[in-house]
Design an enzyme around this catalytic site. Structure first.
Site, PDB file in Angstrom:
ATOM      1  N   CYS A 218      19.096  31.369  13.629  1.00 36.70           N
ATOM      2  CA  CYS A 218      18.093  31.183  14.726  1.00 36.70           C
ATOM      3  C   CYS A 218      18.301  30.217  15.822  1.00 36.70           C
ATOM      4  CB  CYS A 218      16.862  30.651  13.751  1.00 36.70           C
ATOM      5  SG  CYS A 218      15.152  30.141  14.850  1.00 36.70           S
TER       6      CYS A 218
ATOM      7  N   CYS B  85      10.620  32.356  11.838  1.00 37.14           N
ATOM      8  CA  CYS B  85      11.503  31.408  11.102  1.00 37.14           C
ATOM      9  C   CYS B  85      10.828  30.244   9.985  1.00 37.14           C
ATOM     10  CB  CYS B  85      12.401  30.726  12.051  1.00 37.14           C
ATOM     11  SG  CYS B  85      13.540  29.435  11.366  1.00 37.14           S
TER      12      CYS B  85
ATOM     13  N   CYS C 299      13.404  44.225  13.089  1.00 35.81           N
ATOM     14  CA  CYS C 299      13.431  44.617  14.719  1.00 35.81           C
ATOM     15  C   CYS C 299      13.482  43.087  15.423  1.00 35.81           C
ATOM     16  CB  CYS C 299      12.600  45.622  15.307  1.00 35.81           C
ATOM     17  SG  CYS C 299      12.790  46.107  16.863  1.00 35.81           S
TER      18      CYS C 299
HETATM   19 ZN   LIG Z   1      14.246  28.606  13.455  1.00 34.53          ZN
END
Ligand SMILES: [Zn+2]
Length: 189
Positions: A103, A151, A174
């Site tokens: 992330c 996330c 995606c």
């Molecule tokens: Zn994150």
């Protein structure tokens, strides 16, 4: 063409697609859900030595101003404002090295190179994820409801998950490329 020449041509074509990542190699090499489970369990094998991966259980909460300082404007627009990057703009579309995608907001590993495939959409696409790293919610922004995912650690928006992915999962995660950072297994960027 002789039979032998034809065979040699086919072998060369197979080698070409293996070397360039074109053709069959761009699609999942996993046959069944047992293979998917194995991929999910062994994801750390693709992590670069010395990369200190945070866990989803250590939340990262920052103020709007802190996020603005931490992220580039494009990444802020996607991660914190649920924006969508223009299709075909991410260098990660063509990333074919072994490694882990983390992330861009909080460095949590979310996908590996072994989970990526070429969807042809212009966004980095994956057929499964590292387990337990995303939460989802229904998104009614368009005519049809979509499933948004974000996330678990920092709450950053990553993309939408669709059910038109390749077998065996049938999932297409995606992802906005700007919401990800790629960590090559070699550790060299
Ligand atoms: Zn994150």
């Amino acid at each position: 063409m002789t039979r032998r020449g034809l065979l040699q041509g086919m072998l060369a074509a197979g080698l070409w697609s293996a070397l360039t990542g074109r053709g069959g190699a761009a699609q999942p090499q996993v046959k069944d859900m047992k293979g998917i489970e194995a991929l999910q369990k062994s994801w750390k094998a693709l992590l670069a030595d010395g990369y200190k991966a945070p866990s989803p259980g250590e939340p990262l909460k920052l103020s709007k101003d802190e996020w603005k300082k931490r992220l580039a404007p494009m990444a802020y627009g996607v991660l914190r404002d649920e924006g969508t990057e223009r299709a075909g703009t991410s260098p990660l579309n063509d990333e074919k090295r072994e490694g882990v995608y983390v992330c861009a907001g909080c460095d949590l590993p979310v996908f590996t190179s072994a989970m990526k495939y070429e969807s042809g959409t212009g966004w980095p696409s994956f057929f499964t994820t590292i387990p337990g790293v995303f939460d989802t919610k229904k998104d009614y922004g368009l005519f049809l409801p979509r499933t948004e995912y974000h996330c678990k650690r920092c709450g950053g928006h990553h993309g939408h998950v669709f059910d038109d992915g390749p077998p065996p999962t049938g999932q297409r995660w995606c992802n906005n490329g700007v919401a990800l950072k790629f960590i090559p297994k070699t550790g060299k960027a």
